[in-house]
Motif scaffolding. Structure first.
Motif, PDB file in Angstrom:
ATOM      1  N   LYS A 286      46.231  63.609  57.149  1.00  0.00           N
ATOM      2  CA  LYS A 286      45.339  62.873  58.046  1.00  0.00           C
ATOM      3  C   LYS A 286      43.939  62.760  57.445  1.00  0.00           C
ATOM      4  O   LYS A 286      43.473  63.648  56.740  1.00  0.00           O
ATOM      5  N   ASP A 287      43.282  61.658  57.748  1.00  0.00           N
ATOM      6  CA  ASP A 287      41.877  61.438  57.362  1.00  0.00           C
ATOM      7  C   ASP A 287      41.642  61.469  55.860  1.00  0.00           C
ATOM      8  O   ASP A 287      40.542  61.792  55.398  1.00  0.00           O
ATOM      9  N   ILE A 288      42.650  61.106  55.085  1.00  0.00           N
ATOM     10  CA  ILE A 288      42.478  61.111  53.634  1.00  0.00           C
ATOM     11  C   ILE A 288      41.963  59.760  53.121  1.00  0.00           C
ATOM     12  O   ILE A 288      41.434  59.665  52.021  1.00  0.00           O
ATOM     13  N   PHE A 289      42.099  58.701  53.943  1.00  0.00           N
ATOM     14  CA  PHE A 289      41.663  57.378  53.547  1.00  0.00           C
ATOM     15  C   PHE A 289      40.344  57.007  54.228  1.00  0.00           C
ATOM     16  O   PHE A 289      40.025  57.512  55.308  1.00  0.00           O
ATOM     17  N   SER A 290      39.622  56.104  53.594  1.00  0.00           N
ATOM     18  CA  SER A 290      38.428  55.549  54.228  1.00  0.00           C
ATOM     19  C   SER A 290      38.858  54.693  55.418  1.00  0.00           C
ATOM     20  O   SER A 290      40.020  54.284  55.519  1.00  0.00           O
ATOM     21  N   GLU A 291      37.932  54.409  56.311  1.00  0.00           N
ATOM     22  CA  GLU A 291      38.263  53.620  57.496  1.00  0.00           C
ATOM     23  C   GLU A 291      38.743  52.217  57.116  1.00  0.00           C
ATOM     24  O   GLU A 291      39.677  51.685  57.719  1.00  0.00           O
ATOM     25  N   SER A 292      38.113  51.617  56.122  1.00  0.00           N
ATOM     26  CA  SER A 292      38.511  50.259  55.721  1.00  0.00           C
ATOM     27  C   SER A 292      39.930  50.232  55.159  1.00  0.00           C
ATOM     28  O   SER A 292      40.706  49.321  55.463  1.00  0.00           O
ATOM     29  N   LEU A 293      40.283  51.255  54.376  1.00  0.00           N
ATOM     30  CA  LEU A 293      41.638  51.312  53.829  1.00  0.00           C
ATOM     31  C   LEU A 293      42.644  51.641  54.921  1.00  0.00           C
ATOM     32  O   LEU A 293      43.742  51.072  54.957  1.00  0.00           O
ATOM     33  N   ARG A 294      42.282  52.517  55.822  1.00  0.00           N
ATOM     34  CA  ARG A 294      43.185  52.861  56.925  1.00  0.00           C
ATOM     35  C   ARG A 294      43.502  51.634  57.759  1.00  0.00           C
ATOM     36  O   ARG A 294      44.658  51.381  58.117  1.00  0.00           O
ATOM     37  N   LEU A 295      42.494  50.836  58.064  1.00  0.00           N
ATOM     38  CA  LEU A 295      42.702  49.625  58.870  1.00  0.00           C
ATOM     39  C   LEU A 295      43.563  48.610  58.118  1.00  0.00           C
ATOM     40  O   LEU A 295      44.401  47.928  58.723  1.00  0.00           O
ATOM     41  N   ALA A 296      43.349  48.510  56.810  1.00  0.00           N
ATOM     42  CA  ALA A 296      44.157  47.580  56.008  1.00  0.00           C
ATOM     43  C   ALA A 296      45.627  47.997  56.019  1.00  0.00           C
ATOM     44  O   ALA A 296      46.523  47.155  56.152  1.00  0.00           O
ATOM     45  N   ILE A 297      45.882  49.296  55.897  1.00  0.00           N
ATOM     46  CA  ILE A 297      47.257  49.808  55.929  1.00  0.00           C
ATOM     47  C   ILE A 297      47.877  49.580  57.302  1.00  0.00           C
ATOM     48  O   ILE A 297      49.027  49.136  57.419  1.00  0.00           O
TER      49      ILE A 297
END
Length: 319
Positions: A286-297
């Protein structure tokens, strides 16, 4: 096409064993796309010379057939199937002559025929190749090692058999020895394969995983998007499997560094397959990605639900 087959027919019988090399060249030059070939090539004439093939001809011939462009749509075509079967039947006779490269090519070729590997003659040839692999593991280079492990990771129902275990262990032992020569693709493919195979080799796994992870950390390697996703997912699997031993506590840092270094490229090239893999990474860490990457995924989630996930036994157990 017909001109070439006519020329083959005119060859003296003692020259026909060179057709294995011709086969590879023929595939490369004349069958480069589906649009160039409207129907499968008739291999009946080629098959007449198969009994005279040497070990290298057999390996090259099967490798070529495994890569044939019309394979996916015409796997049951009679001349194609007969050519494959006749060459497969020759493998046991030549087994001790196959070099490491020949063996790697043949295992790769068998990986392209998942529906056929349970047939008696296929099974016999595969069994002989796996025994042979165990006998020559020190002769394989990094490319051969990762390709063989990749195929074996797809035959999980057989990897518990003794001769498979011996071959896998031998290949695993070569990884720390040759790790410095693994290129980015070799590292990614090997880690992915190990994540599916290492449950059967738990005592040896930490050493080989550590050897490859060290290469990621020590070398300034630029991985492809697919390579990053594969590595991140494999490292998550290792963390969960060995969580009690705390063997891979630095894996999270390795994943973070991989992602951060190439996040711009990841965002630009993100596709369904890599997004699905990175989504699984997000479930593990959890929380390993930036918010922008998380939203893209997360934007790919509706597409995930339409597809059947192809996960390993390890991943299913962890989920």
């Amino acid at each position: 096409h017909y001109y070439l087959l006519k020329k083959i027919k005119m060859l003296p019988i003692n020259q026909n064993k060179s057709i294995g090399f011709f086969e590879n060249d023929y595939k490369r030059k004349f069958i480069t796309s589906h649009s160039a070939v409207k129907k499968p090539v008739n291999l009946s004439q080629l098959a007449l010379a198969f009994p005279l093939f040497n070990h290298q001809d057999i390996a090259h011939g099967l490798l070529s057939l495994a890569k044939w462009p019309y394979l996916k749509n015409n796997v049951t075509h009679n001349s194609y199937t007969q050519a494959v079967n006749k060459l497969v039947l020759l493998i046991p006779t030549h087994i001790t002559s196959f070099t490491a490269r020949d063996t790697a090519h043949l295992v790769y070729a068998f990986g392209k025929w998942p529906e056929q590997i349970h047939q008696v003659h296929f099974k016999k040839a595969i069994d002989d190749l796996i025994v042979h692999t165990a006998e020559i593991t020190s002769q394989f280079n990094p490319q051969d090692i990762c390709n063989i492990l990749n195929v074996l990771s797809k035959w999980q129902e057989r990897t518990l058999e003794a001769h498979f275990q011996k071959a896998i262990q031998g290949l695993f032992q070569q990884i720390p020895i040759q790790a410095a020569n693994f290129n980015p693709q070799n590292i990614a493919i090997s880690l992915n394969a190990i994540s599916k195979l290492f449950i059967t080799q738990t005592l040896l796994a930490p050493k080989i995983i550590h050897a490859l992870v060290c290469q990621i950390s020590k070398r300034n390697i630029d991985f492809t998007l697919q390579g990053i996703a594969i590595i991140a997912l494999a490292l998550c699997c290792f963390n969960f499997f060995y969580s009690e031993k705390n063997l891979f506590k630095t894996n999270r840092t390795v994943i973070e560094n991989l992602i951060q270094k190439q996040e711009t490229i990841i965002l630009h090239k993100l596709d369904l397959l890599s997004a699905r893999q990175l989504f699984q990474v997000h479930l593990y860490e959890k929380d390993i990605f930036s918010e922008s990457l998380r939203l893209a995924i997360y934007s790919f989630i509706p597409e995930f639900k339409k597809q059947r996930l192809n996960t390993s036994k390890l991943q299913k157990d962890i989920f």
